[in-house]
Design a protein around this motif. Structure first.
Motif, PDB file in Angstrom:
ATOM      1  N   SER A  58       0.822  -1.215   0.000  1.00 45.19           N
ATOM      2  CA  SER A  58       0.000   0.000   0.000  1.00 45.19           C
ATOM      3  C   SER A  58       0.857   1.267   0.000  1.00 45.19           C
ATOM      4  O   SER A  58       0.365   2.337  -0.338  1.00 45.19           O
ATOM      5  N   LEU A  59       2.135   1.150   0.357  1.00 41.17           N
ATOM      6  CA  LEU A  59       3.067   2.264   0.226  1.00 41.17           C
ATOM      7  C   LEU A  59       3.931   1.963  -0.994  1.00 41.17           C
ATOM      8  O   LEU A  59       4.611   0.941  -1.043  1.00 41.17           O
ATOM      9  N   PRO A  60       3.893   2.819  -1.996  1.00 34.00           N
ATOM     10  CA  PRO A  60       4.582   2.508  -3.246  1.00 34.00           C
ATOM     11  C   PRO A  60       6.102   2.490  -3.099  1.00 34.00           C
ATOM     12  O   PRO A  60       6.673   3.214  -2.285  1.00 34.00           O
ATOM     13  N   THR A  61       6.738   1.667  -3.909  1.00 31.51           N
ATOM     14  CA  THR A  61       8.193   1.654  -3.989  1.00 31.51           C
ATOM     15  C   THR A  61       8.650   3.037  -4.428  1.00 31.51           C
ATOM     16  O   THR A  61       8.060   3.645  -5.308  1.00 31.51           O
ATOM     17  N   GLY A  62       9.678   3.530  -3.808  1.00 26.77           N
ATOM     18  CA  GLY A  62      10.183   4.854  -4.153  1.00 26.77           C
ATOM     19  C   GLY A  62       9.624   5.970  -3.299  1.00 26.77           C
ATOM     20  O   GLY A  62      10.005   7.125  -3.473  1.00 26.77           O
ATOM     21  N   ALA A  63       8.740   5.646  -2.378  1.00 29.18           N
ATOM     22  CA  ALA A  63       8.222   6.676  -1.478  1.00 29.18           C
ATOM     23  C   ALA A  63       9.359   7.162  -0.579  1.00 29.18           C
ATOM     24  O   ALA A  63      10.205   6.376  -0.141  1.00 29.18           O
ATOM     25  N   LEU A  64       9.368   8.440  -0.320  1.00 27.23           N
ATOM     26  CA  LEU A  64      10.324   9.006   0.617  1.00 27.23           C
ATOM     27  C   LEU A  64       9.741   8.830   2.012  1.00 27.23           C
ATOM     28  O   LEU A  64       8.614   9.252   2.277  1.00 27.23           O
ATOM     29  N   ILE A  65      10.515   8.201   2.895  1.00 27.15           N
ATOM     30  CA  ILE A  65      10.024   7.902   4.239  1.00 27.15           C
ATOM     31  C   ILE A  65      10.752   8.781   5.247  1.00 27.15           C
ATOM     32  O   ILE A  65      11.984   8.762   5.326  1.00 27.15           O
ATOM     33  N   LEU A  66       9.982   9.563   5.993  1.00 23.36           N
ATOM     34  CA  LEU A  66      10.514  10.339   7.111  1.00 23.36           C
ATOM     35  C   LEU A  66      10.147   9.579   8.379  1.00 23.36           C
ATOM     36  O   LEU A  66       8.973   9.458   8.721  1.00 23.36           O
ATOM     37  N   LEU A  67      11.148   9.054   9.045  1.00 21.38           N
ATOM     38  CA  LEU A  67      10.932   8.113  10.143  1.00 21.38           C
ATOM     39  C   LEU A  67      11.350   8.720  11.479  1.00 21.38           C
ATOM     40  O   LEU A  67      12.519   9.071  11.673  1.00 21.38           O
ATOM     41  N   ASP A  68      10.394   8.842  12.383  1.00 24.38           N
ATOM     42  CA  ASP A  68      10.677   9.284  13.751  1.00 24.38           C
ATOM     43  C   ASP A  68      11.459   8.159  14.434  1.00 24.38           C
ATOM     44  O   ASP A  68      11.072   6.992  14.369  1.00 24.38           O
ATOM     45  N   LEU A  69      12.554   8.508  15.073  1.00 24.70           N
ATOM     46  CA  LEU A  69      13.354   7.483  15.749  1.00 24.70           C
ATOM     47  C   LEU A  69      12.849   7.174  17.144  1.00 24.70           C
ATOM     48  O   LEU A  69      13.109   6.108  17.680  1.00 24.70           O
ATOM     49  N   ASN A  70      12.090   8.085  17.739  1.00 26.97           N
ATOM     50  CA  ASN A  70      11.628   7.926  19.112  1.00 26.97           C
ATOM     51  C   ASN A  70      10.113   7.703  19.126  1.00 26.97           C
ATOM     52  O   ASN A  70       9.349   8.661  19.218  1.00 26.97           O
ATOM     53  N   MET A  71       9.722   6.437  19.015  1.00 25.55           N
ATOM     54  CA  MET A  71       8.295   6.078  19.037  1.00 25.55           C
ATOM     55  C   MET A  71       8.084   4.933  20.016  1.00 25.55           C
ATOM     56  O   MET A  71       8.993   4.126  20.232  1.00 25.55           O
ATOM     57  N   PRO A  72       6.882   4.825  20.589  1.00 23.69           N
ATOM     58  CA  PRO A  72       6.590   3.683  21.467  1.00 23.69           C
ATOM     59  C   PRO A  72       6.445   2.401  20.642  1.00 23.69           C
ATOM     60  O   PRO A  72       6.337   2.445  19.419  1.00 23.69           O
ATOM     61  N   ARG A  73       6.459   1.305  21.307  1.00 20.47           N
ATOM     62  CA  ARG A  73       6.313  -0.046  20.729  1.00 20.47           C
ATOM     63  C   ARG A  73       7.496  -0.407  19.855  1.00 20.47           C
ATOM     64  O   ARG A  73       8.342  -1.166  20.271  1.00 20.47           O
ATOM     65  N   ILE A  74       7.575   0.103  18.643  1.00 18.23           N
ATOM     66  CA  ILE A  74       8.728  -0.162  17.780  1.00 18.23           C
ATOM     67  C   ILE A  74       9.345   1.190  17.420  1.00 18.23           C
ATOM     68  O   ILE A  74       8.728   1.986  16.719  1.00 18.23           O
ATOM     69  N   ASP A  75      10.564   1.429  17.905  1.00 18.00           N
ATOM     70  CA  ASP A  75      11.195   2.712  17.595  1.00 18.00           C
ATOM     71  C   ASP A  75      11.782   2.693  16.184  1.00 18.00           C
ATOM     72  O   ASP A  75      11.856   1.651  15.534  1.00 18.00           O
ATOM     73  N   GLY A  76      12.178   3.860  15.723  1.00 20.37           N
ATOM     74  CA  GLY A  76      12.663   3.998  14.362  1.00 20.37           C
ATOM     75  C   GLY A  76      13.900   3.167  14.065  1.00 20.37           C
ATOM     76  O   GLY A  76      14.055   2.623  12.964  1.00 20.37           O
ATOM     77  N   LEU A  77      14.806   3.052  15.028  1.00 17.72           N
ATOM     78  CA  LEU A  77      16.013   2.255  14.794  1.00 17.72           C
ATOM     79  C   LEU A  77      15.684   0.777  14.628  1.00 17.72           C
ATOM     80  O   LEU A  77      16.297   0.083  13.804  1.00 17.72           O
ATOM     81  N   THR A  78      14.725   0.289  15.375  1.00 21.30           N
ATOM     82  CA  THR A  78      14.294  -1.104  15.215  1.00 21.30           C
ATOM     83  C   THR A  78      13.666  -1.304  13.838  1.00 21.30           C
ATOM     84  O   THR A  78      13.907  -2.310  13.172  1.00 21.30           O
ATOM     85  N   VAL A  79      12.863  -0.345  13.399  1.00 20.49           N
ATOM     86  CA  VAL A  79      12.260  -0.417  12.072  1.00 20.49           C
ATOM     87  C   VAL A  79      13.347  -0.476  11.010  1.00 20.49           C
ATOM     88  O   VAL A  79      13.293  -1.297  10.091  1.00 20.49           O
ATOM     89  N   LEU A  80      14.365   0.389  11.127  1.00 17.96           N
ATOM     90  CA  LEU A  80      15.457   0.380  10.156  1.00 17.96           C
ATOM     91  C   LEU A  80      16.165  -0.985  10.132  1.00 17.96           C
ATOM     92  O   LEU A  80      16.511  -1.497   9.075  1.00 17.96           O
ATOM     93  N   GLY A  81      16.373  -1.554  11.303  1.00 15.65           N
ATOM     94  CA  GLY A  81      17.002  -2.877  11.383  1.00 15.65           C
ATOM     95  C   GLY A  81      16.172  -3.932  10.663  1.00 15.65           C
ATOM     96  O   GLY A  81      16.710  -4.774   9.930  1.00 15.65           O
ATOM     97  N   ARG A  82      14.873  -3.894  10.846  1.00 13.40           N
ATOM     98  CA  ARG A  82      13.994  -4.851  10.171  1.00 13.40           C
ATOM     99  C   ARG A  82      13.984  -4.647   8.654  1.00 13.40           C
ATOM    100  O   ARG A  82      13.958  -5.602   7.893  1.00 13.40           O
ATOM    101  N   LEU A  83      14.053  -3.391   8.235  1.00  9.86           N
ATOM    102  CA  LEU A  83      14.085  -3.115   6.802  1.00  9.86           C
ATOM    103  C   LEU A  83      15.383  -3.630   6.176  1.00  9.86           C
ATOM    104  O   LEU A  83      15.387  -4.152   5.069  1.00  9.86           O
ATOM    105  N   ARG A  84      16.473  -3.511   6.911  1.00  5.60           N
ATOM    106  CA  ARG A  84      17.749  -4.024   6.402  1.00  5.60           C
ATOM    107  C   ARG A  84      17.744  -5.545   6.283  1.00  5.60           C
ATOM    108  O   ARG A  84      18.398  -6.086   5.415  1.00  5.60           O
ATOM    109  N   GLN A  85      17.010  -6.211   7.172  1.00  2.92           N
ATOM    110  CA  GLN A  85      16.921  -7.669   7.113  1.00  2.92           C
ATOM    111  C   GLN A  85      16.177  -8.145   5.879  1.00  2.92           C
ATOM    112  O   GLN A  85      16.452  -9.199   5.351  1.00  2.92           O
ATOM    113  N   ASP A  86      15.216  -7.344   5.442  1.00  2.00           N
ATOM    114  CA  ASP A  86      14.424  -7.711   4.260  1.00  2.00           C
ATOM    115  C   ASP A  86      15.235  -7.402   3.054  1.00  2.00           C
ATOM    116  O   ASP A  86      15.229  -7.713   2.018  1.00  2.00           O
TER     117      ASP A  86
END
Length: 86
Positions: A58-86
């Protein structure tokens, strides 16, 4: 050939804000209104929402993502780590 026929319309770029603070989304939306080129602004309320949007397409390839690093549940750094795994 007519030059006007050769000009292809440019797709509207997608800007995804991943942030748990809805006020930040309002500020970004107001700023986006002043850009020379229109953008589609997508607000995702957290890292889980971003990961789901990327997984289901639902989010197109090539979208520019502005990611907050300080969020509850899953913080931005964890999200980046998961994206690198994929």
């Amino acid at each position: 050939l007519n030059a006007a026929r050769m000009i292809q319309p440019q797709p509207v770029p997608v800007l995804a804000l991943v942030d748990d603070d809805p006020e930040d989304a309002l500020v970004l939306r107001a700023a986006a209104e002043h850009l020379e080129r229109p953008v589609e602004l997508v607000h995702l309320a957290g890292g889980e929402a971003l990961l789901r949007a990327l997984a289901d397409g639902s989010l197109p390839t090539g979208a520019l993502i502005l990611l907050d690093l300080n969020m509850p549940r899953i913080d931005g750094l964890t999200v980046l780590g998961r994206l690198r795994q994929d």
